[in-house]
Design a protein around this motif. Structure first.
Motif, PDB file in Angstrom:
ATOM      1  N   CYS A  42       0.937  -1.096   0.050  1.00  0.00           N
ATOM      2  CA  CYS A  42       0.339   0.093   0.420  1.00  0.00           C
ATOM      3  C   CYS A  42       0.919   1.476  -0.305  1.00  0.00           C
ATOM      4  N   LEU A  43       2.007   1.722   1.324  1.00  0.00           N
ATOM      5  CA  LEU A  43       2.803   2.215   0.599  1.00  0.00           C
ATOM      6  C   LEU A  43       3.977   3.154  -0.689  1.00  0.00           C
ATOM      7  N   ILE A  44       3.803   1.628  -1.079  1.00  0.00           N
ATOM      8  CA  ILE A  44       4.162   1.705  -2.881  1.00  0.00           C
ATOM      9  C   ILE A  44       3.714   2.364  -3.339  1.00  0.00           C
ATOM     10  N   TYR A  45       2.202   1.866  -3.153  1.00  0.00           N
ATOM     11  CA  TYR A  45       1.299   2.766  -4.575  1.00  0.00           C
ATOM     12  C   TYR A  45       0.972   4.267  -3.833  1.00  0.00           C
ATOM     13  N   ALA A  46       0.273   4.287  -3.006  1.00  0.00           N
ATOM     14  CA  ALA A  46       0.662   5.058  -2.506  1.00  0.00           C
ATOM     15  C   ALA A  46       0.818   6.518  -2.447  1.00  0.00           C
ATOM     16  N   THR A  47       2.504   6.059  -2.472  1.00  0.00           N
ATOM     17  CA  THR A  47       4.381   7.133  -2.374  1.00  0.00           C
ATOM     18  C   THR A  47       4.102   7.358  -4.193  1.00  0.00           C
ATOM     19  N   ALA A  48       3.717   6.287  -4.366  1.00  0.00           N
ATOM     20  CA  ALA A  48       4.311   6.978  -6.398  1.00  0.00           C
ATOM     21  C   ALA A  48       2.867   6.963  -6.880  1.00  0.00           C
ATOM     22  N   GLY A  49       1.753   6.770  -6.818  1.00  0.00           N
ATOM     23  CA  GLY A  49      -0.014   7.618  -6.660  1.00  0.00           C
ATOM     24  C   GLY A  49       0.439   9.131  -6.984  1.00  0.00           C
ATOM     25  N   TRP A  50       0.645   9.424  -5.429  1.00  0.00           N
ATOM     26  CA  TRP A  50       0.908  10.954  -4.840  1.00  0.00           C
ATOM     27  C   TRP A  50       1.557  11.906  -5.548  1.00  0.00           C
ATOM     28  N   TYR A  51       3.079  11.128  -5.640  1.00  0.00           N
ATOM     29  CA  TYR A  51       4.527  11.720  -6.122  1.00  0.00           C
ATOM     30  C   TYR A  51       4.228  12.000  -7.979  1.00  0.00           C
ATOM     31  N   THR A  94      -1.986   6.842 -18.778  1.00  0.00           N
ATOM     32  CA  THR A  94      -1.333   7.152 -17.835  1.00  0.00           C
ATOM     33  C   THR A  94      -2.477   8.302 -16.745  1.00  0.00           C
ATOM     34  N   TYR A  95      -3.752   8.566 -17.045  1.00  0.00           N
ATOM     35  CA  TYR A  95      -5.022   8.392 -15.662  1.00  0.00           C
ATOM     36  C   TYR A  95      -5.258   7.653 -15.316  1.00  0.00           C
ATOM     37  N   VAL A  96      -5.026   6.434 -15.841  1.00  0.00           N
ATOM     38  CA  VAL A  96      -6.083   5.099 -14.599  1.00  0.00           C
ATOM     39  C   VAL A  96      -4.942   4.790 -14.158  1.00  0.00           C
ATOM     40  N   THR A  97      -3.390   5.023 -14.343  1.00  0.00           N
ATOM     41  CA  THR A  97      -2.649   4.233 -13.560  1.00  0.00           C
ATOM     42  C   THR A  97      -1.871   5.525 -12.305  1.00  0.00           C
ATOM     43  N   VAL A  98      -2.492   6.306 -12.918  1.00  0.00           N
ATOM     44  CA  VAL A  98      -2.964   7.553 -11.072  1.00  0.00           C
ATOM     45  C   VAL A  98      -3.638   7.022 -10.609  1.00  0.00           C
ATOM     46  N   ILE A  99      -4.742   6.761 -11.334  1.00  0.00           N
ATOM     47  CA  ILE A  99      -6.213   6.435 -10.634  1.00  0.00           C
ATOM     48  C   ILE A  99      -5.765   5.659  -9.765  1.00  0.00           C
ATOM     49  N   GLN A 143      -3.103   3.846  -8.814  1.00  0.00           N
ATOM     50  CA  GLN A 143      -2.525   3.656  -7.541  1.00  0.00           C
ATOM     51  C   GLN A 143      -2.030   4.815  -6.070  1.00  0.00           C
ATOM     52  N   VAL A 144      -3.856   5.716  -6.638  1.00  0.00           N
ATOM     53  CA  VAL A 144      -4.411   6.802  -5.310  1.00  0.00           C
ATOM     54  C   VAL A 144      -5.312   5.510  -5.052  1.00  0.00           C
ATOM     55  N   ALA A 145      -5.573   5.056  -5.698  1.00  0.00           N
ATOM     56  CA  ALA A 145      -6.969   4.921  -4.728  1.00  0.00           C
ATOM     57  C   ALA A 145      -6.783   3.297  -3.935  1.00  0.00           C
ATOM     58  N   PHE A 146      -6.342   2.813  -4.176  1.00  0.00           N
ATOM     59  CA  PHE A 146      -5.686   0.887  -3.976  1.00  0.00           C
ATOM     60  C   PHE A 146      -6.127   1.053  -2.485  1.00  0.00           C
ATOM     61  N   PRO A 147      -4.966   1.896  -1.610  1.00  0.00           N
ATOM     62  CA  PRO A 147      -5.288   1.521  -0.232  1.00  0.00           C
ATOM     63  C   PRO A 147      -6.843   1.650   0.375  1.00  0.00           C
ATOM     64  N   PHE A 148      -7.568   2.687  -0.904  1.00  0.00           N
ATOM     65  CA  PHE A 148      -8.572   3.224   0.161  1.00  0.00           C
ATOM     66  C   PHE A 148      -9.054   2.317  -0.136  1.00  0.00           C
TER      67      PHE A 148
END
Length: 431
Positions: A269-278, A321-326, A328-333
């Motif tokens: 979760c931390l890997i995806y959250a940090t990657a998505g928010w960056y 591009t947008y699907v990747t960001v969405i 990664q950011v949404a997965f932990p939630f």
């Protein structure tokens, strides 16, 4: 005049107060995390995936091993020695600059990865695998593509897990012993475990005395606890199976497994959250063109024609591009909703498969998929395991020219059930 007698009013029955309910829930949670290791199938998939990834990587780089981690690399032995003297990292490759020693460590890492993948003496091979991974990666810290960091972390966590309860040779051996015990036969004498235990102790003692375990305190402590715990567990299994100390060791092992499994999930979760928010903070990700640039780099284009087709469509580039960001950011939630989590998990695995093909990063993708597997549903993994088992039986039955007997299948099933009921997992070092 006397006052009228009022009928007695019975107060409504009261349920347990909040404190009692909370205490009861806490007791159930403690019972659950101490009674048995959770996520047996998930931890097995992580074990197989991580070990297979590093094994295939070492095999692919076998012709170039001296340039990557050996004496012919640009990061020389003296440079690595000076760096490790400052950061206190652990690598057995610093014990000697001999080419023979390097070949031995590389070969041992290959063998330990293969044995960990099939689940043979998993407690022992997981430690050897961790030692090999740390030794090679800390020797040349500038080699890797991001997936090496995931393997580095997972190698540490797998040592604490009981990841061989299913889909392993250890589990098969435990089921076979349970079948013999159920039929009244004496279990076979295990000579391999004590020999491994003695050999590892013979290496561990001089390495500790001579200060060859790095500059940290936790690694020697962990290795000694695992070594001593394996010996005590073997002695109790052989001479005092019903002793309270054995139950205590099982509780400690279950706690360590469940804690390590939770850390693996938090790490993903931390890997995806940090990657998505960056990514959100980057202008190229905001305007939907970030994927275009790596597709046009020759280094990340193993299939130039396919990369050109993808890069020529602005709609595809923007959507990916947008699907990747969405995702990664949404997965932990989405972990609180199983169905949504499973959908995003499929998207992330597909994303990594696309990275492996389009950008030529197969081992990075394999490492991430192996880590993502900790969130796969148990129902799906059981179904997948049954399908693989059926396919394997059909293959071997055709090869041998005969089908397996129904009685044999029934005895294997009874043995597996007896092993699970006994709480055995074949995961200790000397069983």
């Amino acid at each position: 005049m006397s006052a009228p007698v009022r009928p007695a009013v019975t107060p409504p029955a009261r349920g347990p107060d909040g404190f009692t309910a909370a205490a009861s829930g806490l007791a159930r949670a403690v019972q659950r995390v101490t009674a048995s290791p959770l996520g047996a199938y998930q931890s097995a998939v992580v074990r197989i995936g991580v070990a297979a990834t590093f094994l295939l990587f070492l095999l692919r780089e076998l012709p170039h091993r001296h340039e990557l981690y050996g004496p012919d690399g640009p990061w020389s032995w003296d440079m690595a020695d000076r760096l490790i003297a400052n950061n206190g990292a652990f690598t057995v490759l610093m014990w000697s600059d001999s080419a023979t020693w390097f070949e031995a460590v590389y070969a041992l890492t290959l063998v330990s990865a293969a044995l960990l993948m099939v689940g043979w003496r998993t407690r022992c091979t997981s430690v050897l695998f961790m030692v090999g991974v740390l030794s090679l990666q800390n020797r040349s810290i500038f080699m890797g593509d991001g997936g090496d960091n995931v393997i580095h972390l997972m190698a540490l966590y797998l040592v604490l897990t009981r990841c061989a309860r299913v889909w392993s040779l250890d589990a098969r051996r435990t089921a076979r012993d349970a079948t013999r015990a159920a039929s009244g036969e004496r279990p076979a004498v295990d000579a391999v475990g004590p020999v491994l235990w003695a050999v590892l102790g013979g290496f561990l003692l001089p390495a500790t005395v001579m200060g060859g375990l790095g500059g940290t305190w936790w690694l020697p402590s962990l290795l000694w606890m695992l070594w001593l715990g394996g010996g005590v567990r073997w002695a109790l299994d052989r001479y005092a199976r019903g002793h309270e100390l054995r139950t205590l060791l099982d509780v400690v092992a279950n706690l360590a497994h469940n804690a390590a499994l939770f850390v693996i999930m938090a790490e993903v979760c931390l890997i995806y959250a940090t990657a998505g928010w960056y990514k959100i903070q980057g202008s190229r990700w905001q305007d939907g063109t970030a994927l275009y640039y790596p597709l046009k780099l020759e280094y990340f284009a193993p299939w130039p024609g396919l990369s050109d087709i993808m890069a020529s469509s602005a709609l595809i580039v923007m959507a990916l591009t947008y699907v990747t960001v969405i995702v990664q950011v949404a997965f932990p939630f989405t972990l609180f909703n199983r169905r949504v989590k499973n959908v995003l998990l499929v998207l992330m695995i597909g994303e990594h498969a696309g990275i492996a093909v389009l950008l030529g990063l197969p081992f990075f993708s394999m490492a991430m998929i192996a880590a993502d597997a900790v969130f796969l549903p148990t129902v799906f993994l059981v179904w997948l395991g049954n399908r693989v088992t059926r396919a394997r039986r059909r293959l071997f039955s055709r090869t041998e020219g005969k089908l397996s007997l129904p009685g044999q299948r029934r005895s294997e099933t009874v043995g597996a059930e007896a092993a699970r009921a006994a709480g055995g997992d074949g995961h200790t070092l000397v069983r």
